[in-house]
Structures are given as structure tokens and as C-alpha cells.
Write a protein that holds these residues in place. Structure first.
Motif, PDB file in Angstrom:
ATOM      1  N   CYS A   1       0.837  -1.198   0.000  1.00 22.12           N
ATOM      2  CA  CYS A   1       0.000   0.000   0.000  1.00 22.12           C
ATOM      3  C   CYS A   1       0.875   1.254   0.000  1.00 22.12           C
ATOM      4  CB  CYS A   1      -0.922   0.027   1.220  1.00 22.12           C
ATOM      5  SG  CYS A   1      -2.172  -1.271   1.220  1.00 22.12           S
TER       6      CYS A   1
ATOM      7  N   LEU B   1      -3.496  -7.557   4.258  1.00 15.27           N
ATOM      8  CA  LEU B   1      -3.435  -8.034   2.873  1.00 15.27           C
ATOM      9  C   LEU B   1      -2.498  -9.227   2.699  1.00 15.27           C
ATOM     10  CD1 LEU B   1      -3.447  -4.608   0.998  1.00 15.27           C
ATOM     11  CD2 LEU B   1      -5.383  -6.049   1.665  1.00 15.27           C
TER      12      LEU B   1
ATOM     13  N   PRO C   1      -3.683   0.336  -2.749  1.00 15.55           N
ATOM     14  CA  PRO C   1      -3.116  -1.020  -2.729  1.00 15.55           C
ATOM     15  C   PRO C   1      -2.768  -1.486  -4.138  1.00 15.55           C
ATOM     16  CG  PRO C   1      -5.495  -1.130  -2.509  1.00 15.55           C
ATOM     17  CD  PRO C   1      -5.134   0.331  -2.459  1.00 15.55           C
TER      18      PRO C   1
ATOM     19  N   ALA D   1      -8.538  -5.725  -2.759  1.00 14.58           N
ATOM     20  CA  ALA D   1      -7.834  -5.546  -1.484  1.00 14.58           C
ATOM     21  C   ALA D   1      -8.787  -5.382  -0.301  1.00 14.58           C
ATOM     22  CB  ALA D   1      -6.890  -4.346  -1.572  1.00 14.58           C
TER      23      ALA D   1
END
Length: 200
Positions: free
Chosen positions: A21, A104, A142, A148
């Protein structure tokens, strides 16, 4: 090179500068470091032995929690996180271990990852930061795009099921209406929401 740094009553672990990110509010864009050290930019990613040597210079029991959170996403190196957690729990079974993450990890590694933390990590704080995928993409940028936000919420649900504590978090610089919308998302997910201070 700063692997461990103090902030409040906790000891933080800085394992990587990689992150999928590029959040608009990220402190990395404003300063080189926080807490007890001047810079959290790593010369290289430390290996297991380097991390353990750093811990051998500390008294683990002196800290409220050990927190995996540096100038990058700690679960980029989930295998190292797991290995270090095993070492810490063997050294001091009562130590409290927390991971601060963007959630993530499943997309980073290509499989469900929360199960790897089971029995080791006591608490996971997952950055929600937006009430929907469009706002999340605009704020956090992201590399995984639209998938995401959904993946982050699924990771949070897995942590809720597998770990003693899972918390969603947002920064307090969000507009009031977005904060309230994030509260609703957290409530629907059955998870507590922590509003954390925006550090400048």
C-alpha cells in the motif's frame, strides 16, 4: 540499523520496509522514524539470527507487548514473524505478541495466512481505514486494486475465528462521517474498532 524500537510500554519489531500500500496518511512519507530510534529505514532486511541477537539485548518481560510493526508491512515476511514468535513464546510463554497489519497477507502470499499465526500471536490489529472498497483504494492505493478491501475484511474474519483478539483500526484524521461509516463496517463484522492517533 533499527530492528527493535520502543514506543510507550511496548517493544516494536521492524522487519521490512516493503508494503503493498501507499497510504496517504503514512508516517513513512513524513519522517524517518518514531519512538526511541531516529530511522526505521532498513539497510537490509534482517534475517532470523539478526532479529534474535537484537532480542538478546532486551529484557522481554519489561514490556507490555511485543508488536510487529515497523516501516513496512510485517506480514510481507510472515515466515520470519512466525519463527520469531515461536522463539519469543519459548523464551517467555507469558509475553504478549501483537501484529499491526494492513490485512493483505493473503493476497501477498496467495493463500489464507491467519492460520499460521494461531497459537503464537495474541492480538492482531488490522487497518480498516475506509468504509468501502472505493474509498480504501483512493486512500491506501493497494497494488491489488479492488480485491484488497474484501481480502482485508476476510483476513480480519479469519483472525477473529483463530486468534484470541482481532481489532480493526482507523486513523483519527478521517472525516467524522467516514469514521462513523467505519464503525458500522466493524459492527457488521463483529469486531471492535480502535481509532488510533494520526502521527505527524
Amino acid at each position: 540499523m533499527t530492528i527493535l524500537y520502543e514506543l510507550g510500554s511496548n517493544l516494536y519489531v521492524n522487519l521490512t520496509n516493503r508494503c503493498p500500500c501507499r497510504c496517504a496518511f503514512c508516517i513513512r512519507q513524513k519522517t524517518k522514524g518514531i519512538g526511541s530510534e531516529g530511522s526505521l529505514w532498513l539497510e537490509h532486511e534482517p534475517d532470523f539470527d539478526e532479529v534474535i541477537r537484537a532480542f538478546e539485548e532486551r529484557e522481554i518481560s519489561a514490556y507490555h507487548s511485543i508488536v510487529f510493526c515497523g516501516y513496512g508491512e510485517p506480514l510481507e515476511r510472515i515466515d520470519l514473524v512466525v519463527a520469531v514468535c515461536k522463539y519469543l513464546k519459548e523464551k517467555d510463554p507469558g509475553c504478549k505478541l501483537r501484529v499491526n497489519t494492513n490485512g493483505l497477507s493473503d493476497l501477498i502470499h496467495g493463500f489464507p495466512t491467519a492460520r499460521l499465526l494461531r497459537g503464537l500471536v495474541d492480538s492482531v490489529s488490522i487497518s480498516l481505514n475506509a468504509p468501502n472498497a472505493a474509498a480504501y483504494n483512493q486512500l491506501c492505493h493497494p497494488v491489488f486494486g479492488e480485491s484488497a478491501f474484501r481480502a482485508m475484511l476476510q483476513f480480519a474474519q479469519d483472525c477473529k475465528r483463530l486468534l484470541p483478539e482481532a481489532v480493526l483500526s482507523v486513523v483519527d484524521c478521517l472525516p467524522p462521517e467516514e469514521l462513523e461509516a467505519c464503525r458500522r463496517v466493524a459492527q457488521e463484522a463483529g469486531l471492535p474498532l480502535r481509532v488510533r492517533e494520526y502521527m505527524e
